[in-house]
Design a protein around this motif. Structure first.
Motif, PDB file in Angstrom:
ATOM      1  N   THR A   4      20.696  -1.779  -4.866  1.00 21.51           N
ATOM      2  CA  THR A   4      19.672  -2.620  -3.815  1.00 21.51           C
ATOM      3  C   THR A   4      19.165  -1.192  -3.960  1.00 21.51           C
ATOM      4  O   THR A   4      18.235  -0.498  -3.152  1.00 21.51           O
ATOM      5  N   GLN A   5      19.894   0.085  -4.042  1.00 20.90           N
ATOM      6  CA  GLN A   5      19.638   1.030  -3.316  1.00 20.90           C
ATOM      7  C   GLN A   5      18.447   1.877  -4.244  1.00 20.90           C
ATOM      8  O   GLN A   5      17.354   2.374  -4.306  1.00 20.90           O
ATOM      9  N   ILE A   6      17.955   1.283  -5.792  1.00 18.28           N
ATOM     10  CA  ILE A   6      17.055   1.547  -6.652  1.00 18.28           C
ATOM     11  C   ILE A   6      15.787   0.819  -5.683  1.00 18.28           C
ATOM     12  O   ILE A   6      14.964   1.431  -5.595  1.00 18.28           O
ATOM     13  N   ALA A   7      16.114  -0.222  -5.910  1.00 17.74           N
ATOM     14  CA  ALA A   7      15.345  -1.045  -5.328  1.00 17.74           C
ATOM     15  C   ALA A   7      14.649  -0.459  -4.059  1.00 17.74           C
ATOM     16  O   ALA A   7      13.403  -0.714  -3.638  1.00 17.74           O
ATOM     17  N   LYS A   8      15.217   0.281  -2.857  1.00 15.90           N
ATOM     18  CA  LYS A   8      14.905   1.039  -2.171  1.00 15.90           C
ATOM     19  C   LYS A   8      14.541   1.700  -2.320  1.00 15.90           C
ATOM     20  O   LYS A   8      13.493   2.328  -1.541  1.00 15.90           O
ATOM     21  N   SER A   9      15.673   2.836  -2.906  1.00 17.23           N
ATOM     22  CA  SER A   9      14.371   3.872  -3.611  1.00 17.23           C
ATOM     23  C   SER A   9      12.591   3.683  -4.295  1.00 17.23           C
ATOM     24  O   SER A   9      11.965   4.564  -3.472  1.00 17.23           O
ATOM     25  N   ALA A  10      12.518   2.520  -4.662  1.00 14.19           N
ATOM     26  CA  ALA A  10      11.488   2.720  -5.476  1.00 14.19           C
ATOM     27  C   ALA A  10      10.267   2.264  -4.090  1.00 14.19           C
ATOM     28  O   ALA A  10       9.237   2.218  -3.759  1.00 14.19           O
ATOM     29  N   HIS A  11      10.984   0.671  -3.488  1.00 17.05           N
ATOM     30  CA  HIS A  11       9.835   0.623  -2.478  1.00 17.05           C
ATOM     31  C   HIS A  11       9.870   2.041  -1.420  1.00 17.05           C
ATOM     32  O   HIS A  11       8.208   2.397  -0.963  1.00 17.05           O
ATOM     33  N   ASP A  12      10.733   2.696  -1.247  1.00 16.99           N
ATOM     34  CA  ASP A  12      10.163   4.065   0.354  1.00 16.99           C
ATOM     35  C   ASP A  12       9.181   4.810  -0.559  1.00 16.99           C
ATOM     36  O   ASP A  12       8.309   5.228  -0.534  1.00 16.99           O
ATOM     37  N   GLN A  13       9.216   5.162  -2.697  1.00 17.46           N
ATOM     38  CA  GLN A  13       8.024   5.621  -3.626  1.00 17.46           C
ATOM     39  C   GLN A  13       6.590   4.949  -2.524  1.00 17.46           C
ATOM     40  O   GLN A  13       6.216   5.330  -2.626  1.00 17.46           O
ATOM     41  N   PHE A  14       6.819   3.356  -2.709  1.00 20.59           N
ATOM     42  CA  PHE A  14       5.848   2.593  -3.095  1.00 20.59           C
ATOM     43  C   PHE A  14       5.136   3.138  -1.557  1.00 20.59           C
ATOM     44  O   PHE A  14       4.059   3.326  -1.524  1.00 20.59           O
ATOM     45  N   MET A  15       6.281   3.185  -0.362  1.00 13.07           N
ATOM     46  CA  MET A  15       5.212   3.540   0.719  1.00 13.07           C
ATOM     47  C   MET A  15       4.652   4.342   0.841  1.00 13.07           C
ATOM     48  O   MET A  15       3.981   5.105   1.223  1.00 13.07           O
ATOM     49  N   GLN A  16       5.427   5.051   0.320  1.00 13.49           N
ATOM     50  CA  GLN A  16       4.915   6.887   0.621  1.00 13.49           C
ATOM     51  C   GLN A  16       3.073   6.759  -0.125  1.00 13.49           C
ATOM     52  O   GLN A  16       2.473   7.252  -0.354  1.00 13.49           O
ATOM     53  N   VAL A  17       3.334   6.301  -1.131  1.00 14.70           N
ATOM     54  CA  VAL A  17       1.945   6.453  -2.571  1.00 14.70           C
ATOM     55  C   VAL A  17       0.274   5.581  -1.142  1.00 14.70           C
ATOM     56  O   VAL A  17      -0.447   5.985  -0.845  1.00 14.70           O
TER      57      VAL A  17
END
Length: 55
Positions: A4-17
């Motif tokens: 869940t943390q990995i998915a959230k982190s990936a989502h956050d990175q994607f949203m920053q891009v």
């Protein structure tokens, strides 16, 4: 790190891009519109000069 943390982190990175891309696009769009307005204003001034003053 949990899945869940990995998915959230990936989502956050994607949203920053996505946010950076959106900001870059909006900047280019503002510059484009400003350039178009300047060009249009120049065209209108040129048209006024050719036509002469209107009384």
């Amino acid at each position: 790190m949990s899945p869940t943390q990995i998915a959230k982190s990936a989502h956050d990175q994607f949203m920053q891009v996505v946010q950076k891309e959106l900001e870059a696009f909006e900047k280019r769009e503002r510059e484009f519109l400003a350039r178009e307005r300047r060009e249009r204003a120049d065209e209108l001034k040129l048209a006024e000069q050719k036509a002469g003053p209107i009384h």
